[in-house]
Scaffold this active site. Structure first.
Site, PDB file in Angstrom:
ATOM      1  N   ASP A  12     -37.533  50.542  14.866  1.00 53.66           N
ATOM      2  CA  ASP A  12     -36.703  51.609  14.127  1.00 53.66           C
ATOM      3  C   ASP A  12     -35.861  50.835  13.160  1.00 53.66           C
ATOM      4  O   ASP A  12     -35.421  49.728  13.368  1.00 53.66           O
ATOM      5  CB  ASP A  12     -35.876  52.615  15.141  1.00 53.66           C
ATOM      6  CG  ASP A  12     -35.317  53.547  14.322  1.00 53.66           C
ATOM      7  OD1 ASP A  12     -35.551  54.233  13.199  1.00 53.66           O
ATOM      8  OD2 ASP A  12     -33.963  53.651  14.649  1.00 53.66           O
ATOM      9  N   SER A  13     -35.324  51.745  12.231  1.00 54.07           N
ATOM     10  CA  SER A  13     -34.336  50.864  11.155  1.00 54.07           C
ATOM     11  C   SER A  13     -33.031  50.791  12.072  1.00 54.07           C
ATOM     12  O   SER A  13     -32.337  49.844  11.533  1.00 54.07           O
ATOM     13  CB  SER A  13     -34.123  52.178  10.244  1.00 54.07           C
ATOM     14  OG  SER A  13     -33.539  53.331  10.758  1.00 54.07           O
ATOM     15  N   TYR A  44     -32.879  53.453   6.508  1.00 52.13           N
ATOM     16  CA  TYR A  44     -34.033  53.197   5.588  1.00 52.13           C
ATOM     17  C   TYR A  44     -33.988  54.554   4.946  1.00 52.13           C
ATOM     18  O   TYR A  44     -34.791  54.615   3.698  1.00 52.13           O
ATOM     19  CB  TYR A  44     -35.328  53.270   6.502  1.00 52.13           C
ATOM     20  CG  TYR A  44     -35.498  52.136   7.237  1.00 52.13           C
ATOM     21  CD1 TYR A  44     -34.665  50.780   7.115  1.00 52.13           C
ATOM     22  CD2 TYR A  44     -36.618  51.957   7.562  1.00 52.13           C
ATOM     23  CE1 TYR A  44     -34.865  49.796   7.618  1.00 52.13           C
ATOM     24  CE2 TYR A  44     -36.873  50.587   8.252  1.00 52.13           C
ATOM     25  CZ  TYR A  44     -36.276  49.570   8.044  1.00 52.13           C
ATOM     26  OH  TYR A  44     -36.418  48.116   8.762  1.00 52.13           O
ATOM     27  N   GLY A  45     -33.346  55.699   5.377  1.00 51.12           N
ATOM     28  CA  GLY A  45     -33.931  57.232   4.705  1.00 51.12           C
ATOM     29  C   GLY A  45     -33.358  57.327   3.298  1.00 51.12           C
ATOM     30  O   GLY A  45     -33.665  58.309   2.657  1.00 51.12           O
ATOM     31  N   CYS A  75     -39.588  55.733  14.191  1.00 48.76           N
ATOM     32  CA  CYS A  75     -38.863  56.021  13.002  1.00 48.76           C
ATOM     33  C   CYS A  75     -39.525  56.905  12.210  1.00 48.76           C
ATOM     34  O   CYS A  75     -40.651  56.504  11.645  1.00 48.76           O
ATOM     35  CB  CYS A  75     -38.343  54.579  12.436  1.00 48.76           C
ATOM     36  SG  CYS A  75     -37.458  54.995  10.632  1.00 48.76           S
ATOM     37  N   ASN A  76     -38.969  58.202  11.891  1.00 43.88           N
ATOM     38  CA  ASN A  76     -39.766  59.203  11.001  1.00 43.88           C
ATOM     39  C   ASN A  76     -39.980  58.571   9.783  1.00 43.88           C
ATOM     40  O   ASN A  76     -40.996  58.787   9.014  1.00 43.88           O
ATOM     41  CB  ASN A  76     -39.303  60.413  10.941  1.00 43.88           C
ATOM     42  CG  ASN A  76     -39.362  61.080  12.409  1.00 43.88           C
ATOM     43  OD1 ASN A  76     -40.213  62.050  12.661  1.00 43.88           O
ATOM     44  ND2 ASN A  76     -38.406  60.787  13.512  1.00 43.88           N
ATOM     45  N   THR A  77     -38.737  57.845   9.083  1.00 42.48           N
ATOM     46  CA  THR A  77     -38.868  57.588   7.696  1.00 42.48           C
ATOM     47  C   THR A  77     -39.755  56.392   7.635  1.00 42.48           C
ATOM     48  O   THR A  77     -40.864  56.280   6.751  1.00 42.48           O
ATOM     49  CB  THR A  77     -37.443  56.962   7.519  1.00 42.48           C
ATOM     50  OG1 THR A  77     -36.503  57.994   8.013  1.00 42.48           O
ATOM     51  CG2 THR A  77     -37.601  56.628   6.010  1.00 42.48           C
ATOM     52  N   GLU A 153     -25.159  56.586  13.949  1.00 39.43           N
ATOM     53  CA  GLU A 153     -24.956  54.991  14.060  1.00 39.43           C
ATOM     54  C   GLU A 153     -23.516  54.630  14.322  1.00 39.43           C
ATOM     55  O   GLU A 153     -23.021  53.743  15.007  1.00 39.43           O
ATOM     56  CB  GLU A 153     -25.612  54.300  12.777  1.00 39.43           C
ATOM     57  CG  GLU A 153     -26.879  54.289  12.765  1.00 39.43           C
ATOM     58  CD  GLU A 153     -27.585  53.061  13.263  1.00 39.43           C
ATOM     59  OE1 GLU A 153     -27.055  52.095  13.678  1.00 39.43           O
ATOM     60  OE2 GLU A 153     -28.814  53.484  13.825  1.00 39.43           O
ATOM     61  N   CYS A 186     -35.901  62.906  13.006  1.00 40.77           N
ATOM     62  CA  CYS A 186     -35.652  61.516  12.637  1.00 40.77           C
ATOM     63  C   CYS A 186     -35.055  61.207  14.292  1.00 40.77           C
ATOM     64  O   CYS A 186     -34.633  62.136  15.044  1.00 40.77           O
ATOM     65  CB  CYS A 186     -34.313  61.722  11.762  1.00 40.77           C
ATOM     66  SG  CYS A 186     -33.389  59.952  11.880  1.00 40.77           S
ATOM     67  N   THR A 187     -35.380  59.935  14.485  1.00 44.32           N
ATOM     68  CA  THR A 187     -35.283  59.527  16.029  1.00 44.32           C
ATOM     69  C   THR A 187     -33.711  59.278  16.348  1.00 44.32           C
ATOM     70  O   THR A 187     -33.277  59.235  17.534  1.00 44.32           O
ATOM     71  CB  THR A 187     -35.832  58.364  16.383  1.00 44.32           C
ATOM     72  OG1 THR A 187     -35.669  57.498  15.405  1.00 44.32           O
ATOM     73  CG2 THR A 187     -37.424  58.674  16.254  1.00 44.32           C
ATOM     74  N   HIS A 188     -32.769  59.527  15.486  1.00 47.30           N
ATOM     75  CA  HIS A 188     -31.425  59.511  15.683  1.00 47.30           C
ATOM     76  C   HIS A 188     -31.028  60.767  16.075  1.00 47.30           C
ATOM     77  O   HIS A 188     -29.946  60.945  16.727  1.00 47.30           O
ATOM     78  CB  HIS A 188     -30.620  59.076  14.314  1.00 47.30           C
ATOM     79  CG  HIS A 188     -30.748  57.648  13.962  1.00 47.30           C
ATOM     80  ND1 HIS A 188     -31.603  56.961  13.617  1.00 47.30           N
ATOM     81  CD2 HIS A 188     -29.763  56.990  14.089  1.00 47.30           C
ATOM     82  CE1 HIS A 188     -31.561  55.703  13.262  1.00 47.30           C
ATOM     83  NE2 HIS A 188     -30.162  55.298  13.585  1.00 47.30           N
TER      84      HIS A 188
HETATM   85  N1  DGL Z   1     -34.301  56.909  12.906  1.00 52.80           N
HETATM   86  C1  DGL Z   1     -34.841  56.836  11.845  1.00 52.80           C
HETATM   87  C2  DGL Z   1     -35.954  58.062  11.493  1.00 52.80           C
HETATM   88  O1  DGL Z   1     -36.411  58.534  12.378  1.00 52.80           O
HETATM   89  C3  DGL Z   1     -33.934  56.862  10.653  1.00 52.80           C
HETATM   90  C4  DGL Z   1     -34.216  56.355   9.342  1.00 52.80           C
HETATM   91  C5  DGL Z   1     -32.965  55.786   8.547  1.00 52.80           C
HETATM   92  O2  DGL Z   1     -32.685  54.599   8.973  1.00 52.80           O
HETATM   93  O3  DGL Z   1     -32.632  56.276   7.723  1.00 52.80           O
HETATM   94  O4  DGL Z   1     -36.074  58.088  10.417  1.00 52.80           O
END
Ligand code: DGL
Length: 281
Positions: A12-13, A44-45, A75-77, A153, A186-188
């Site tokens: 993930d990011s 990343y988003g 990470c969805n992004t 975060e 988003c996994t967050h």
């Molecule tokens: N957990 C990432 C996702 O699922 C976060 C992306 C990010 O870093 O903005 O998209």
């Protein structure tokens, strides 16, 4: 019964992918997991799809060093921007978070579907395409929530008034839509499931992209006879591109257990793993 004792690679990011690790550990407690959180370059988003693709390819290449039996783009992004490129070059099968989450949302309701995700995920149209492909005629609303990744975060949770304030603003149009299901794309975001659920109400089923991906991993391993021979006691080895101590402290909240093994890997090392295209003059 056949088995495969190699680890599962997950990236993930940043810390968000640990929500996938948490669900994987619940569903597949015998599996060894190698995790990479690219904390130095999170989020990343808000970046361009080309930059996200480059970072994601580097992350995948790093995990390739551990000879994974399966790679999870947690990470969805990164899934939205790079799943085809990663799948084309990975040495193993690749699980993304977007497709299983879209399928779970469509299975959960016949009504409208909402999605909350990062700006890049929404901009890529990955969820809109995945939902429209199998849910023709459904009303779909995808809303970008760029402040949520930094908030999570930062270790802030649902009791924080800042979180409630930001969520009220982002969720306004989704509340009007009254979706039968809403993807936490988003996994967050599973860490904010409490306040999001409160604002959306009980008629909206929240779909965690972390849980959907973990279930997909179990399904794929079973179909290929690739589960680890041991049924519990799997290990977790983490890598971060930034401060390992901070990663371990905050990561314990995400993954629901102490992170004993966090190693540093520099982004310069990751960059060296993927050949860059020459810049045109
Ligand atoms: N957990 C990432 C996702 O699922 C976060 C992306 C990010 O870093 O903005 O998209």
């Amino acid at each position: 019964m056949s088995s495969d004792n190699r680890p599962i690679g997950v990236f993930d990011s940043g810390l968000g992918g640990l929500t996938v690790v948490k669900d994987l550990a619940k569903i597949l407690p015998g599996e060894d997991i190698v995790y990479l959180g690219d904390s130095a370059r999170v989020p990343y988003g808000i970046k361009s799809l080309a930059t996200i693709r480059r970072f994601a390819m580097e992350d995948a290449a790093f995990l390739g060093r551990f000879d994974p039996k399966l790679l999870v783009v947690a990470c969805n992004t990164a899934s939205a921007a790079a799943i085809d490129a990663i799948t084309a070059t990975a040495p193993c099968d690749v699980v993304d978070v977007v497709r299983p989450s879209a399928a779970a949302a469509l299975a959960a309701t016949d009504g409208p579907v909402g999605v909350v995700a990062t700006e890049a995920t929404v901009r890529s149209g990955a969820y809109q395409r995945a939902l429209a492909a199998d849910g023709a005629g459904r009303e779909i609303l995808a809303v970008a929530c760029p402040l949520l990744v930094p908030i999570v975060e930062e270790g802030r949770d649902g009791d924080d008034p800042i979180v409630t304030h930001v969520l009220c603003d982002y969720l306004r149009n989704l509340q009007r839509l009254r979706p039968g299901a809403m993807v936490l794309g988003c996994t967050h975001y599973p860490l904010l499931a409490g306040p999001i659920g409160k604002l959306m109400g009980p008629a909206t089923q929240l779909i965690s992209s972390a849980t959907a991906a973990a279930l997909d991993v179990a399904h794929r391993l079973d179909a290929a006879g690739m589960r680890h021979a041991r049924v519990e006691g799997g290990s977790l080895r983490c890598h971060t591109t930034d401060n390992p101590q901070r990663f371990a402290e905050l990561g314990a909240t995400f993954g629901g257990r102490p992170l004993d093994h966090v190693e540093y890997v520099g982004t310069d090392e990751l960059e060296g793993l993927v050949a860059r295209r020459p810049v045109k003059s």
